[in-house]
Write a protein that holds these residues in place. Structure first.
Motif, mmCIF file in Angstrom:
data_model
loop_
_atom_site.group_PDB
_atom_site.id
_atom_site.type_symbol
_atom_site.label_atom_id
_atom_site.label_comp_id
_atom_site.label_asym_id
_atom_site.label_seq_id
_atom_site.Cartn_x
_atom_site.Cartn_y
_atom_site.Cartn_z
ATOM 1 N N HIS A 96 0.783 -1.216 0.140
ATOM 2 C CA HIS A 96 -0.031 0.141 0.036
ATOM 3 C C HIS A 96 0.708 1.309 0.007
ATOM 4 C CE1 HIS A 96 -4.354 -1.270 0.394
ATOM 5 N NE2 HIS A 96 -3.520 -2.533 0.622
ATOM 6 N N GLY B 276 3.495 1.369 -1.729
ATOM 7 C CA GLY B 276 4.052 1.224 -3.155
ATOM 8 C C GLY B 276 5.617 0.537 -3.270
ATOM 9 N N ARG C 138 5.540 -6.935 -9.312
ATOM 10 C CA ARG C 138 4.796 -5.967 -9.945
ATOM 11 C C ARG C 138 4.584 -6.811 -11.420
ATOM 12 N NH1 ARG C 138 4.315 -0.692 -8.692
ATOM 13 N NH2 ARG C 138 6.212 -0.526 -7.294
ATOM 14 N N ARG D 26 -10.869 -5.282 -10.765
ATOM 15 C CA ARG D 26 -11.213 -3.803 -11.025
ATOM 16 C C ARG D 26 -11.839 -3.280 -9.595
ATOM 17 N NH1 ARG D 26 -11.759 -4.463 -16.159
ATOM 18 N NH2 ARG D 26 -14.167 -5.102 -15.868
ATOM 19 N N LYS E 95 -9.634 -2.643 -6.691
ATOM 20 C CA LYS E 95 -8.504 -1.855 -6.919
ATOM 21 C C LYS E 95 -7.264 -2.303 -6.858
ATOM 22 C CE LYS E 95 -11.280 2.343 -5.607
ATOM 23 N NZ LYS E 95 -12.571 1.788 -5.794
ATOM 24 N N TYR F 112 -5.280 -2.778 -9.353
ATOM 25 C CA TYR F 112 -4.426 -2.366 -10.235
ATOM 26 C C TYR F 112 -3.859 -1.343 -9.957
ATOM 27 C CZ TYR F 112 -8.361 0.870 -10.965
ATOM 28 O OH TYR F 112 -9.465 1.621 -10.805
ATOM 29 N N LYS F 113 -4.458 -0.440 -8.986
ATOM 30 C CA LYS F 113 -4.022 0.700 -8.376
ATOM 31 C C LYS F 113 -2.697 0.364 -7.395
ATOM 32 C CE LYS F 113 -7.536 4.137 -7.907
ATOM 33 N NZ LYS F 113 -8.168 4.982 -7.171
ATOM 34 N N LEU F 114 -2.783 -0.830 -6.702
ATOM 35 C CA LEU F 114 -1.635 -1.204 -5.908
ATOM 36 C C LEU F 114 -0.150 -1.554 -6.823
ATOM 37 C CD1 LEU F 114 -3.285 -3.659 -3.274
ATOM 38 C CD2 LEU F 114 -2.545 -1.083 -3.097
ATOM 39 N N GLN G 128 0.553 -0.313 -9.827
ATOM 40 C CA GLN G 128 0.811 0.988 -10.767
ATOM 41 C C GLN G 128 2.274 1.123 -10.268
ATOM 42 O OE1 GLN G 128 -2.057 3.537 -10.582
ATOM 43 N NE2 GLN G 128 -3.234 2.661 -12.356
#
Ligand code: SF4
Ligand code: SF4
Length: 160
Positions: A91, A93, A100, A150, A153, A155-157, A159
């Motif tokens: 979370h 990053g 990834r 989706r 979320k 995909y947000k993690l 990126q």
């Protein structure tokens, strides 16, 4: 996130690392530590001291075999703590490039490991069906998997 917050989160989840006596039983029991730089006792020590372990690559060397947790004389839920710290790290990053990449495969193909012809042959040789019971076997499920990813979320993690 502040370093001390990691300790607060761990304690809030009942993962009290403060009772660690640094005996090293966890490190001595760790199969991964024999082949990698992972030092479980050190991870616990960092968590206790509120030191930054979110960017420590060793965090990702744990194979979650639970040897250490079963043997800890203080009953510390070491692996559960490592998994919680990993979640916090992601979370924040702090995610390894390899993870990834694998995550991107999941996002795109609904599967972490691509299945190619050599793998299919190997599976058959082992007496397995050539395709696992995943989106490879049920391609119609791919959209459902993507919808799930989706909605949480994911995909947000992953990126950059
Ligand atoms: S086995 Fe338990 S008490 Fe011993 S160093 Fe590891 S976490 Fe600490
Ligand atoms: S669960 Fe992880 S840290 Fe614990 S012994 Fe297994 S590989 Fe090592």
């Amino acid at each position: 996130m502040g370093k001390a917050d990691v300790l607060t989160i761990l304690q809030g989840e009942g993962l009290d690392v403060l009772t660690c006596i640094q005996c090293g039983t966890c490190s001595g029991s760790c199969p991964s530590g024999r082949y990698t730089s992972l030092n479980t006792r050190r991870i616990v020590r960092k968590a206790r001291k509120g030191r930054d372990m979110l960017h420590d690559d060793d965090l990702w060397m744990c194979a979650t075999c639970y040897n250490c947790q079963e043997r800890c004389p203080r009953g510390i839920k070491i692996v559960d703590a490592i998994l919680t710290i990993r979640t916090i790290a992601v979370h924040e990053g702090a995610i390894l490039p390899e993870h990834r990449d694998v995550s991107r495969f999941v996002l795109e193909y609904g599967h972490a490991v691509p299945i190619n012809d050599p793998i299919k042959k190997m599976r058959e040789k082992l007496g397995l069906e050539s395709l696992p019971g995943t989106v490879y076997k049920y391609p119609d499920a791919l959209e459902d998997v993507k919808t799930l990813l989706r909605s949480c979320k994911f995909y947000k993690l992953v990126q950059e």
